[in-house]
Design a protein around this motif. Structure first.
Motif, PDB file in Angstrom:
ATOM      1  N   GLU A   1       0.827  -1.208   0.000  1.00  0.00           N
ATOM      2  CA  GLU A   1       0.000   0.000   0.000  1.00  0.00           C
ATOM      3  C   GLU A   1       0.867   1.266   0.000  1.00  0.00           C
ATOM      4  O   GLU A   1       0.614   2.212  -0.754  1.00  0.00           O
ATOM      5  CB  GLU A   1      -0.918   0.001   1.225  1.00  0.00           C
ATOM      6  N   ALA A   2       1.906   1.272   0.849  1.00  0.00           N
ATOM      7  CA  ALA A   2       2.781   2.453   0.923  1.00  0.00           C
ATOM      8  C   ALA A   2       3.547   2.640  -0.380  1.00  0.00           C
ATOM      9  O   ALA A   2       3.660   3.759  -0.895  1.00  0.00           O
ATOM     10  CB  ALA A   2       3.745   2.314   2.102  1.00  0.00           C
ATOM     11  N   ASN A   3       4.094   1.564  -0.916  1.00  0.00           N
ATOM     12  CA  ASN A   3       4.842   1.642  -2.174  1.00  0.00           C
ATOM     13  C   ASN A   3       3.972   2.177  -3.311  1.00  0.00           C
ATOM     14  O   ASN A   3       4.401   3.020  -4.101  1.00  0.00           O
ATOM     15  CB  ASN A   3       5.387   0.258  -2.551  1.00  0.00           C
ATOM     16  N   GLU A   4       2.755   1.682  -3.388  1.00  0.00           N
ATOM     17  CA  GLU A   4       1.850   2.101  -4.459  1.00  0.00           C
ATOM     18  C   GLU A   4       1.437   3.569  -4.279  1.00  0.00           C
ATOM     19  O   GLU A   4       1.374   4.335  -5.258  1.00  0.00           O
ATOM     20  CB  GLU A   4       0.619   1.202  -4.473  1.00  0.00           C
ATOM     21  N   ALA A   5       1.192   3.952  -3.050  1.00  0.00           N
ATOM     22  CA  ALA A   5       0.797   5.348  -2.768  1.00  0.00           C
ATOM     23  C   ALA A   5       1.912   6.315  -3.158  1.00  0.00           C
ATOM     24  O   ALA A   5       1.657   7.381  -3.747  1.00  0.00           O
ATOM     25  CB  ALA A   5       0.439   5.502  -1.292  1.00  0.00           C
ATOM     26  N   VAL A   6       3.155   5.954  -2.837  1.00  0.00           N
ATOM     27  CA  VAL A   6       4.297   6.803  -3.198  1.00  0.00           C
ATOM     28  C   VAL A   6       4.450   6.871  -4.722  1.00  0.00           C
ATOM     29  O   VAL A   6       4.658   7.950  -5.289  1.00  0.00           O
ATOM     30  CB  VAL A   6       5.598   6.273  -2.548  1.00  0.00           C
ATOM     31  N   ALA A   7       4.348   5.718  -5.395  1.00  0.00           N
ATOM     32  CA  ALA A   7       4.486   5.688  -6.854  1.00  0.00           C
ATOM     33  C   ALA A   7       3.451   6.570  -7.534  1.00  0.00           C
ATOM     34  O   ALA A   7       3.765   7.340  -8.453  1.00  0.00           O
ATOM     35  CB  ALA A   7       4.376   4.247  -7.359  1.00  0.00           C
ATOM     36  N   GLU A   8       2.203   6.471  -7.069  1.00  0.00           N
ATOM     37  CA  GLU A   8       1.124   7.267  -7.674  1.00  0.00           C
ATOM     38  C   GLU A   8       1.360   8.763  -7.460  1.00  0.00           C
ATOM     39  O   GLU A   8       1.140   9.575  -8.365  1.00  0.00           O
ATOM     40  CB  GLU A   8      -0.223   6.843  -7.085  1.00  0.00           C
ATOM     41  N   TYR A   9       1.835   9.121  -6.265  1.00  0.00           N
ATOM     42  CA  TYR A   9       2.098  10.529  -5.984  1.00  0.00           C
ATOM     43  C   TYR A   9       3.218  11.064  -6.880  1.00  0.00           C
ATOM     44  O   TYR A   9       3.091  12.146  -7.474  1.00  0.00           O
ATOM     45  CB  TYR A   9       2.477  10.720  -4.511  1.00  0.00           C
ATOM     46  N   LEU A  10       4.310  10.301  -6.976  1.00  0.00           N
ATOM     47  CA  LEU A  10       5.443  10.758  -7.781  1.00  0.00           C
ATOM     48  C   LEU A  10       5.068  10.855  -9.257  1.00  0.00           C
ATOM     49  O   LEU A  10       5.464  11.805  -9.947  1.00  0.00           O
ATOM     50  CB  LEU A  10       6.642   9.815  -7.595  1.00  0.00           C
ATOM     51  N   GLU A  11       4.314   9.885  -9.749  1.00  0.00           N
ATOM     52  CA  GLU A  11       3.938   9.910 -11.159  1.00  0.00           C
ATOM     53  C   GLU A  11       3.057  11.128 -11.472  1.00  0.00           C
ATOM     54  O   GLU A  11       3.127  11.688 -12.560  1.00  0.00           O
ATOM     55  CB  GLU A  11       3.215   8.619 -11.536  1.00  0.00           C
ATOM     56  N   GLU A  12       2.278  11.532 -10.492  1.00  0.00           N
ATOM     57  CA  GLU A  12       1.374  12.664 -10.690  1.00  0.00           C
ATOM     58  C   GLU A  12       2.097  14.003 -10.588  1.00  0.00           C
ATOM     59  O   GLU A  12       1.706  14.980 -11.226  1.00  0.00           O
ATOM     60  CB  GLU A  12       0.248  12.596  -9.645  1.00  0.00           C
ATOM     61  N   HIS A  13       3.208  14.039  -9.810  1.00  0.00           N
ATOM     62  CA  HIS A  13       3.807  15.332  -9.489  1.00  0.00           C
ATOM     63  C   HIS A  13       5.185  15.574 -10.103  1.00  0.00           C
ATOM     64  O   HIS A  13       5.743  16.666  -9.955  1.00  0.00           O
ATOM     65  CB  HIS A  13       3.921  15.498  -7.965  1.00  0.00           C
ATOM     66  N   ILE A  14       5.762  14.579 -10.767  1.00  0.00           N
ATOM     67  CA  ILE A  14       7.092  14.774 -11.347  1.00  0.00           C
ATOM     68  C   ILE A  14       7.217  13.931 -12.614  1.00  0.00           C
ATOM     69  O   ILE A  14       6.571  12.877 -12.740  1.00  0.00           O
ATOM     70  CB  ILE A  14       8.199  14.408 -10.319  1.00  0.00           C
ATOM     71  N   ASP A  15       8.042  14.409 -13.549  1.00  0.00           N
ATOM     72  CA  ASP A  15       8.166  13.733 -14.839  1.00  0.00           C
ATOM     73  C   ASP A  15       9.039  12.484 -14.781  1.00  0.00           C
ATOM     74  O   ASP A  15       8.954  11.630 -15.667  1.00  0.00           O
ATOM     75  CB  ASP A  15       8.763  14.693 -15.885  1.00  0.00           C
ATOM     76  N   ILE A  16       9.903  12.364 -13.780  1.00  0.00           N
ATOM     77  CA  ILE A  16      10.859  11.256 -13.750  1.00  0.00           C
ATOM     78  C   ILE A  16      10.925  10.649 -12.354  1.00  0.00           C
ATOM     79  O   ILE A  16      10.962  11.359 -11.358  1.00  0.00           O
ATOM     80  CB  ILE A  16      12.273  11.731 -14.199  1.00  0.00           C
TER      81      ILE A  16
END
Length: 691
Positions: free
Chosen positions: A441-456
Motif C-alpha cells: 500500500e505504501a509503495n503504491e501510494a508513493v508511486a502514484e504521488y510521484l507519477e502525478e507530481h514529477i516527470d521522472i
C-alpha cells in the motif's frame, strides 16, 4: 565524451566505401588524436563499430552484424542473446564461437544453415569473465581449474610455474590470462586459494567470491559513517513528531535492520494507517563515500548464517534501524481508508518516531490465533485492527487480480557450533501478510504521488508473461492430472486463478515454481509499464532503504519534492541506476539460490542414509527428475539405477515402463529416495529409489 564526436565517426565510416584505418579516420575527421583513440575504443565496447585484425574499422550496421551476449551451455554450444530485444535468441554452434565464452559481449553474423538460423561470432567486444572460482585437478606437470560456472564450458589450464603448490580439490580464484583459441583451453594463474572443497564453510567463500560480494566496508566509508551519523541525527531538520503514536516493528526472529514500523487507527469512516520507514536518505547523502558504496552494492544479500549488508552496521543495525524505545528519524506515509479498504487520502511526513515494541512474526501470529495473550491494550488494538484492515486489503487486491504465488522457502537450522542440523520449509503466516500488504500500500501510494507530481522517477515494473510459456505450463499441468484451461487473454486475474488451482494440488510447490518461471522478471525502470503481478498501474519500492538502493533513490526524489532536500533529479543517472540495481538484484538472487543449493547438497552428504519422500516431476531420455518437498530440492534418478528390469522411456506420455514387469513411473508418482552421489561442480544430486 561528446556524443556528437561518436556520431561523426560512425557517419564517416558509413559513408566510406571500405573500412578505414586509424590514420585515415584521423585525417578525414580532424579529431584530436587522443580523443579519437578513446572514442574508437568506446564505440567498439558499445558494439557500434568493429576493428578488424588488420587494424581497420567499420560500422556494425553496414556489415549487418548483431551485437549480443553469449549464453553458454555445458555441452559446448551457446546462444546469442541480442541487445536488440526485438530479435530472438540464436543458436551458436561450438565451432562458430571463435574463442568466445559464456558472458562475452560479441558481434555476430546471423546465417541460415539447413533452414535454421544460427549465429557465427565475428569478434569478442568485451570479456564477461576475467576471473573464475573453481576447484583444482592436479597432474604431475600442470593443473586445471574446473570452474564453478557450468556455462563456462572450458577447464582452465594452469602451467606448472603457477601449479606447483596446488593440491587436488583446492578451491581457488583464477585469473584468465589467455582465452581459448584454435582448439586450446584458456590459460590462467591463481590469484587466491580459498581453502579445500571439504572445509567447513567453504561454500560461503565460493559464493562470496563467485558473485563478488564483499562483507567488509572500505575504511573511508567506516570513517565517514563515524564522523557523520550522530551529527545528522542531532541535525534532523523540520520533523513531525509521531513519538506519541503507538508504534511497532514486526520482523523475523533474527532481524536486526528494522527499516519499517506501523501505527494504525480505526475511525468512524474507516482506517488510518501509518507506515514509518527509516529515513536513510537523511544519513546517506548523494556523492559521499557511503553513497558510492551503497550504489555499488545496490542491495543486501542474505546467506543462511549471515547477511552482506548494503550499508555499514553503524547505520543498518543502529542509527537507521527503528529499534524500540529510542527516537528514530523516519519518512512516514499516512494513508486514510474507507470502511472497505479503499485509499481515500495519502500524506507524507519527515518524522521522528519511537517504536514501542520489537515484535516477531511468530509472536504476532500467536496473538492472532489466541496462542499468546498480552495485557497491553494498545498492542491488542493494533493487532486486531491490523488484521481487520489486512483482510479487506487482501479481498480488494484479489478482486483486481493480484497474483499471490505463496511459495515456501527453505529455512536452515544450525546448532550452537554452526553445524547444519535440519532444513524445513518456511511457513508464511498471516502476520507476514499484514506487513506485506501494508508495505505494498505504501509503495503504491508513493508511486502514484510521484507519477502525478514529477516527470521522472524510479518504478518497480513487471511486464506481461510470455503466452507461449503459459501454454507450455498448461500442457505440463495436464501430465500432473490438473486441468488448466488456456485463457483467451492473459490478465492478472487469469493467472491468479491458475495459481490458486495449482496451489490446491499436492504438487503446489513444483507447479507454482514452474508458473513463476513463465513470468517476466520484475525490474527497476524510469519507464512505468505497470506491475503485472500486483495488478498495479503504478508501483515502486520505498519501504526498504536500508537494504535496497532504489528505495533510497525514491526517498530522495520524494524529499526533494516535499522537504527541500538537496538532490538534483537527473533522468540519465536514474535510468542507469535503475538498470544497475536490476542487475545487482539478479546477482544477489543467484548468489542466494546457489548458497542454498550448496547447503542442501552438503546436508544430503552428511545424512546420506536418510530416506526422503519425493514425487516425479519430469521424465527425460535417461531417467526422471524428482522433487523432495521437505528440502525443496530437485534431484535425478538415472534409468541405469532401475536394475530390476529393462526400462523404456516414452517421452510422449511422460512415462518410464519396465518391459517384463510392466512397472510404470509417471509424472506425479510418489516415490521414496535416498542420495546416491553429489556433484558440487554442477550443484546436482543423483538419487536411487528405495522400495
Amino acid at each position: 565524451m561528446d556524443e556528437i564526436t561518436k556520431k561523426e565517426i560512425i557517419e564517416l565510416l558509413k559513408q566510406s566505401s571500405k573500412p578505414l584505418n586509424f590514420n585515415q579516420i584521423l585525417y578525414l575527421s580532424g579529431i584530436e588524436k587522443k580523443v579519437l583513440r578513446k572514442t574508437l575504443r568506446t564505440l567498439i565496447i558499445e558494439g557500434k563499430i568493429i576493428k578488424f585484425k588488420n587494424g581497420k574499422y567499420a560500422p556494425c550496421e553496414v556489415l549487418d552484424l548483431v551485437i549480443g551476449t553469449v549464453d553458454g551451455h555445458p555441452d559446448g554450444y551457446a546462444f546469442l542473446i541480442p541487445e536488440d530485444k526485438e530479435l530472438e535468441d540464436v543458436f551458436i554452434p561450438p565451432k562458430k564461437l571463435n574463442g568466445a565464452v559464456h558472458g562475452d559481449k560479441v558481434t555476430a553474423r546471423i546465417v541460415e544453415f539447413r533452414g535454421k538460423k544460427e549465429a557465427h561470432v565475428i569478434k569478442v567486444i568485451e570479456r564477461g569473465f576475467k576471473r573464475v572460482v573453481g576447484r583444482i585437478e592436479k597432474s604431475k606437470y600442470f593443473a586445471y581449474v574446473i570452474p564453478y560456472e557450468k556455462k563456462f564450458f572450458y577447464d582452465i589450464y594452469i602451467p606448472n610455474k603457477y601449479a606447483k603448490k596446488l593440491k587436488d580439490d583446492d578451491v581457488v580464484i583464477c585469473e584468465i590470462i589467455k582465452y581459448p583459441e584454435k582448439g586450446k583451453n584458456p590459460e590462467g594463474k591463481i590469484k587466491k586459494v580459498l581453502g579445500n572443497l571439504y572445509d567447513k564453510g567453504i561454500e560461503n567463500k565460493i559464493v562470496l567470491a563467485k558473485y563478488d560480494l564483499r562483507i567488509n566496508f572500505p575504511k573511508s566509508v567506516k570513517k565517514e559513517v563515524k564522523e557523520t551519523a550522530d551529527f545528522y541525527f542531532k541535525n534532523a531538520g523540520e520533523r513531525t513528531d509521531f513519538t506519541r503514536l503507538f508504534t511497532v516493528t514486526i520482523d523475523g526472529e533474527d532481524a536486526r535492520d528494522f527499516d519499517d514500523a506501523i501505527s494504525i487507527e480505526k475511525t468512524n469512516g474507516g482506517y488510518i494507517l501509518y507506515v514509518h520507514i527509516a529515513d536513510v536518505a537523511h544519513y546517506v547523502r548523494p556523492g559521499t563515500n557511503i553513497d558510492k558504496e551503497a550504489y555499488n552494492r545496490a542491495t543486501s544479500v542474505y546467506f543462511p548464517e549471515f547477511a552482506i549488508p548494503m550499508l555499514p552496521e553503524k547505520l543498518s543495525n543502529e542509527q537507521c534501524s527503528l529499534m524500540p524505545n529510542v527516537e528514530r528519524l523516519a519518512m512516514t506515509v499516512k494513508i486514510e481508508y474507507d470502511k472497505v479498504g479503499n485509499r481515500k487520502k495519502t500524506s507524507f511526513y519527515q518524522s521522528i518516531i519511537k517504536s514501542d515494541y520489537r515484535l516477531t512474526y511468530n509472536y504476532v501470529n500467536d496473538l492472532i490465533d489466541g496462542k499468546e495473550e498480552t495485557d497491553d491494550e494498545n498492542l491488542k488494538y493494533l493487532v486486531d485492527v491490523s488484521k481487520e484492515l489486512t483482510d479487506k486489503l487482501i479481498k480488494k487486491r484479489k478482486r483486481i487480480g493480484m497474483i499471490d504465488f505463496d511459495l515456501p522457502e527453505a529455512t536452515f537450522i544450525f546448532d550452537d557450533d554452526g553445524n547444519l542440523i535440519d532444513i524445513v520449509p518456511f511457513e508464511r503466516k498471516f502476520s507476514h501478510r499484514i506487513i506485506e500488504n501494508f508495505m505494498i500500500e505504501a509503495n503504491e501510494a508513493v508511486a502514484e504521488y510521484l507519477e502525478e507530481h514529477i516527470d521522472i522517477s524510479v518504478f518497480r515494473v513487471h511486464d506481461y508473461p510470455d503466452a507461449k510459456k503459459v501454454k507450455e505450463f498448461n500442457k505440463m499441468c495436464q501430465f500432473f492430472g490438473i486441468d488448466v484451461l488456456m485463457p483467451d487473454e492473459i490478465t492478472p486475474e487469469m493467472i491468479q486463478k491458475i495459481a490458486e488451482k495449482v496451489k490446491e494440488s499436492k504438487y503446489g510447490y513444483v507447479l507454482g515454481s514452474m508458473l513463476v518461471r513463465t513470468m517476466q522478471k520484475a525490474l527497476y525502470s524510469i519507464d512505468n509499464i505497470g506491475h503485472f503481478g500486483l495488478a498495479s498501474e503504478s508501483y515502486t519500492h520505498f519501504t526498504s532503504p536500508i537494504r535496497r538502493y532504489p528505495d533510497l533513490l525514491v526517498h530522495r526524489i520524494l524529499k526533494t519534492l516535499l522537504f527541500r532536500y538537496d538532490y538534483k533529479i537527473n533522468k540519465e543517472y536514474l535510468g542507469k541506476a535503475a538498470d544497475h540495481c536490476s542487475n545487482m538484484e539478479q546477482n544477489a538472487e543467484s548468489a542466494e539460490r546457489e548458497i542454498h543449493q550448496y547447503k542442501k547438497l552438503k546436508f544430503l552428504l552428511e545424512n546420506r542414509d536418510k530416506v526422503y519422500d519425493a514425487f516425479i516431476n519430469r521424465i527425460s531420455s535417461n531417467g526422471f527428475f524428482i522433487f523432495i518437498e521437505k528440502l525443496l530440492l530437485t534431484g535425478f534418478v538415472h534409468i541405469s539405477s532401475l536394475d530390476n528390469d529393462y526400462y523404456v522411456v516414452d517421452i510422449e506420455t511422460n512415462t518410464i515402463f519396465g518391459k517384463a514387469s510392466g512397472k510404470k513411473y509417471r509424472v506425479g508418482d510418489f516415490v521414496k529416495v535416498k542420495v546416491d552421489k553429489v556433484n558440487f561442480d554442477y550443484l546436482e544430486a543423483d538419487f536411487i529409489l528405495v522400495e
